[in-house]
Design a protein around this motif. Structure first.
Motif, PDB file in Angstrom:
ATOM      1  N   THR A 202      38.282  21.561   9.856  1.00 40.17           N
ATOM      2  CA  THR A 202      37.086  21.529  10.753  1.00 40.17           C
ATOM      3  C   THR A 202      35.390  22.273  10.067  1.00 40.17           C
ATOM      4  OG1 THR A 202      38.203  21.366  12.869  1.00 40.17           O
ATOM      5  CG2 THR A 202      35.973  21.097  12.417  1.00 40.17           C
ATOM      6  N   VAL A 203      34.397  21.091  10.334  1.00 39.45           N
ATOM      7  CA  VAL A 203      33.550  21.443   9.313  1.00 39.45           C
ATOM      8  C   VAL A 203      32.198  20.164  10.188  1.00 39.45           C
ATOM      9  CG1 VAL A 203      34.025  21.431   6.712  1.00 39.45           C
ATOM     10  CG2 VAL A 203      33.987  19.312   7.965  1.00 39.45           C
TER      11      VAL A 203
ATOM     12  N   LEU B 209      34.234  16.799  12.099  1.00 39.45           N
ATOM     13  CA  LEU B 209      34.943  16.523  11.145  1.00 39.45           C
ATOM     14  C   LEU B 209      36.231  17.238  10.878  1.00 39.45           C
ATOM     15  CD1 LEU B 209      31.968  15.219   8.787  1.00 39.45           C
ATOM     16  CD2 LEU B 209      33.497  13.397  10.801  1.00 39.45           C
ATOM     17  N   ARG B 210      37.180  16.081  10.179  1.00 36.93           N
ATOM     18  CA  ARG B 210      37.914  16.979   9.591  1.00 36.93           C
ATOM     19  C   ARG B 210      38.039  16.710   7.539  1.00 36.93           C
ATOM     20  NH1 ARG B 210      41.176  20.418  12.269  1.00 36.93           N
ATOM     21  NH2 ARG B 210      41.668  19.825  14.396  1.00 36.93           N
ATOM     22  N   VAL B 211      37.849  17.725   7.250  1.00 34.57           N
ATOM     23  CA  VAL B 211      38.257  17.718   5.737  1.00 34.57           C
ATOM     24  C   VAL B 211      39.397  16.990   4.773  1.00 34.57           C
ATOM     25  CG1 VAL B 211      38.620  19.073   3.432  1.00 34.57           C
ATOM     26  CG2 VAL B 211      36.740  19.417   5.538  1.00 34.57           C
ATOM     27  N   VAL B 212      39.499  16.045   4.032  1.00 35.25           N
ATOM     28  CA  VAL B 212      40.025  14.957   3.206  1.00 35.25           C
ATOM     29  C   VAL B 212      40.892  15.654   2.448  1.00 35.25           C
ATOM     30  CG1 VAL B 212      41.125  12.905   3.244  1.00 35.25           C
ATOM     31  CG2 VAL B 212      40.299  12.995   4.815  1.00 35.25           C
ATOM     32  N   ALA B 213      39.047  16.269   1.441  1.00 36.43           N
ATOM     33  CA  ALA B 213      39.059  16.862  -0.062  1.00 36.43           C
ATOM     34  C   ALA B 213      38.156  16.956  -0.355  1.00 36.43           C
ATOM     35  CB  ALA B 213      39.549  15.518  -0.970  1.00 36.43           C
TER      36      ALA B 213
ATOM     37  N   VAL C 252      35.217  14.233   1.046  1.00 29.98           N
ATOM     38  CA  VAL C 252      35.540  13.368   2.161  1.00 29.98           C
ATOM     39  C   VAL C 252      35.919  14.389   2.984  1.00 29.98           C
ATOM     40  CG1 VAL C 252      37.520  12.115   2.099  1.00 29.98           C
ATOM     41  CG2 VAL C 252      35.925  12.215  -0.015  1.00 29.98           C
ATOM     42  N   ALA C 253      35.333  13.143   4.367  1.00 26.97           N
ATOM     43  CA  ALA C 253      36.230  14.170   5.507  1.00 26.97           C
ATOM     44  C   ALA C 253      35.822  12.943   6.295  1.00 26.97           C
ATOM     45  CB  ALA C 253      34.771  14.626   6.545  1.00 26.97           C
ATOM     46  N   ALA C 254      36.633  13.193   7.974  1.00 31.43           N
ATOM     47  CA  ALA C 254      37.300  12.121   8.560  1.00 31.43           C
ATOM     48  C   ALA C 254      37.025  12.709  10.139  1.00 31.43           C
ATOM     49  CB  ALA C 254      38.374  12.135   8.502  1.00 31.43           C
ATOM     50  N   CYS C 255      36.930  11.672  11.075  1.00 31.72           N
ATOM     51  CA  CYS C 255      37.318  12.047  12.503  1.00 31.72           C
ATOM     52  C   CYS C 255      38.002  10.768  12.983  1.00 31.72           C
ATOM     53  CB  CYS C 255      35.623  12.448  13.590  1.00 31.72           C
ATOM     54  SG  CYS C 255      34.636  11.113  13.466  1.00 31.72           S
ATOM     55  N   SER C 256      38.181  11.324  13.968  1.00 31.58           N
ATOM     56  CA  SER C 256      39.536   9.837  15.345  1.00 31.58           C
ATOM     57  C   SER C 256      38.547   9.809  16.477  1.00 31.58           C
ATOM     58  CB  SER C 256      40.845  10.551  15.589  1.00 31.58           C
ATOM     59  OG  SER C 256      40.653  11.373  15.958  1.00 31.58           O
ATOM     60  N   PRO C 257      39.232   8.986  17.619  1.00 32.11           N
ATOM     61  CA  PRO C 257      38.427   9.121  18.388  1.00 32.11           C
ATOM     62  C   PRO C 257      39.317  10.375  19.744  1.00 32.11           C
ATOM     63  CG  PRO C 257      39.495   7.075  18.003  1.00 32.11           C
ATOM     64  CD  PRO C 257      39.791   7.542  17.187  1.00 32.11           C
ATOM     65  N   GLY C 258      37.943  11.168  20.610  1.00 34.34           N
ATOM     66  CA  GLY C 258      37.534  12.629  20.578  1.00 34.34           C
ATOM     67  C   GLY C 258      37.333  13.268  20.205  1.00 34.34           C
ATOM     68  N   ALA C 259      36.643  13.131  18.459  1.00 34.18           N
ATOM     69  CA  ALA C 259      35.988  14.215  17.984  1.00 34.18           C
ATOM     70  C   ALA C 259      34.590  14.343  18.677  1.00 34.18           C
ATOM     71  CB  ALA C 259      35.858  13.995  16.787  1.00 34.18           C
ATOM     72  N   GLU C 260      33.894  15.330  18.871  1.00 34.86           N
ATOM     73  CA  GLU C 260      33.509  15.851  19.776  1.00 34.86           C
ATOM     74  C   GLU C 260      31.746  15.833  18.586  1.00 34.86           C
ATOM     75  OE1 GLU C 260      35.162  19.353  22.418  1.00 34.86           O
ATOM     76  OE2 GLU C 260      33.708  20.526  20.517  1.00 34.86           O
TER      77      GLU C 260
ATOM     78  N   PRO D 246      38.931  16.794  15.839  1.00 33.03           N
ATOM     79  CA  PRO D 246      38.551  17.954  15.560  1.00 33.03           C
ATOM     80  C   PRO D 246      37.612  18.049  16.984  1.00 33.03           C
ATOM     81  CG  PRO D 246      37.181  16.503  13.899  1.00 33.03           C
ATOM     82  CD  PRO D 246      38.451  15.576  15.325  1.00 33.03           C
ATOM     83  N   ARG D 247      36.761  19.491  16.774  1.00 29.15           N
ATOM     84  CA  ARG D 247      35.951  19.783  17.794  1.00 29.15           C
ATOM     85  C   ARG D 247      34.608  20.943  17.102  1.00 29.15           C
ATOM     86  NH1 ARG D 247      37.795  19.818  22.600  1.00 29.15           N
ATOM     87  NH2 ARG D 247      36.396  22.501  23.703  1.00 29.15           N
ATOM     88  N   LEU D 248      33.939  20.981  17.542  1.00 30.67           N
ATOM     89  CA  LEU D 248      32.844  21.568  17.080  1.00 30.67           C
ATOM     90  C   LEU D 248      32.606  22.822  17.385  1.00 30.67           C
ATOM     91  CD1 LEU D 248      29.582  19.854  18.816  1.00 30.67           C
ATOM     92  CD2 LEU D 248      30.071  19.825  16.577  1.00 30.67           C
ATOM     93  N   PRO D 249      32.602  23.730  16.748  1.00 30.52           N
ATOM     94  CA  PRO D 249      32.680  24.901  16.728  1.00 30.52           C
ATOM     95  C   PRO D 249      32.337  25.861  18.294  1.00 30.52           C
ATOM     96  CG  PRO D 249      32.506  24.885  14.902  1.00 30.52           C
ATOM     97  CD  PRO D 249      32.357  23.355  15.576  1.00 30.52           C
ATOM     98  N   GLY D 250      33.422  26.275  19.278  1.00 31.01           N
ATOM     99  CA  GLY D 250      32.194  27.200  20.429  1.00 31.01           C
ATOM    100  C   GLY D 250      31.023  26.123  21.275  1.00 31.01           C
ATOM    101  N   ARG D 251      31.428  25.490  20.745  1.00 30.41           N
ATOM    102  CA  ARG D 251      29.974  24.135  21.637  1.00 30.41           C
ATOM    103  C   ARG D 251      28.886  25.195  21.849  1.00 30.41           C
ATOM    104  NH1 ARG D 251      29.886  19.078  22.406  1.00 30.41           N
ATOM    105  NH2 ARG D 251      31.879  17.999  23.528  1.00 30.41           N
TER     106      ARG D 251
END
Length: 218
Positions: free
Chosen positions: A9-10, A27-31, A38-46, A207-212
């Motif tokens: 998670t970044v 986001l989550r790192v793809v590469a 290269v990073a990505a997210c899906s519905p529900g990402a914070e 992915p979630r934001l670290p510790g909000r």
């Protein structure tokens, strides 16, 4: 700084020149290579957005977006917690480029390519910082057509001094570079077929934001 690992998670932060945080996006790192992250997210990402901008998205009221830019010019705004909705996102961000190339996906597949013109990235321990400079380029899924988006808002932020003359020159050069990449089918466009068939890895939770955590923009 070391490279990020696939699946890590970044946080993509937009940071105003005052140092205040304008937005955060998990986001989550793809590469992660020297060429680009290269990073990505899906519905529900914070995410965290300016409250006025979040209201504009919720109400479909573009006038609230103008209010958000006016607040940006004053350096005073509030952030609101939110989640990414509706689309999956895959983005390509070269470290020194004044843009990122993004692809948005619905259940029907690739909806469109979308180029954000933004400041070069600055790596942080948790991700990277940039700042969206408002104007965008929307490209058809099959790369056969494109159109500029938010030129009116770009003119507004130019008047407000949010985008400086130096940044404006960098954006103009970046526009030319992106159009050249599109014509040459270089960068991510060189592998458009793989991007078209990409889907979010279902083994990854949103992915979630670290510790909000509280930030300078809170």
């Amino acid at each position: 700084m070391e490279s990020f690992e696939a699946g890590q998670t970044v946080v993509r932060r937009e940071v105003h020149r005052s140092g205040r945080v304008w937005s955060e996006h998990a986001l989550r790192v793809v590469a992660d290579t020297p060429e680009a992250l290269v990073a990505a997210c899906s519905p529900g990402a914070e995410t965290r957005w300016p409250a006025l901008y979040a209201k504009a998205r919720a109400d479909g009221d573009r006038s609230a977006r103008v209010e958000a830019f006016d607040a940006m010019a004053t350096g005073v705004w509030e952030l609101a917690d939110a989640v990414w909705q509706e689309t999956e996102l895959l983005l390509w961000k070269p470290p020194t480029a004044w843009f990122s190339v993004n692809a948005f996906y619905t259940s029907a597949g690739l909806r469109n390519w979308y180029v954000h013109f933004e400041r070069p990235s600055r790596r942080t321990p948790e991700g990277y910082d940039t700042f969206d400079l408002t104007v965008d380029l929307v490209i058809a899924p099959d790369l056969t057509g494109w159109e500029w988006k938010d030129e009116d808002e770009y003119a507004h932020v130019r008047r407000l001094g949010i985008v400086t003359d130096t940044e404006h020159q960098a954006v103009d050069a970046a526009r030319d570079r992106v159009l050249a990449m599109l014509a040459e089918r270089s960068g991510p466009f060189a592998d458009a077929a793989a991007w078209t068939t990409w889907r979010w890895n279902r083994a990854w939770p949103p992915p979630r934001l670290p510790g909000r955590r509280r930030t300078a923009g809170a």
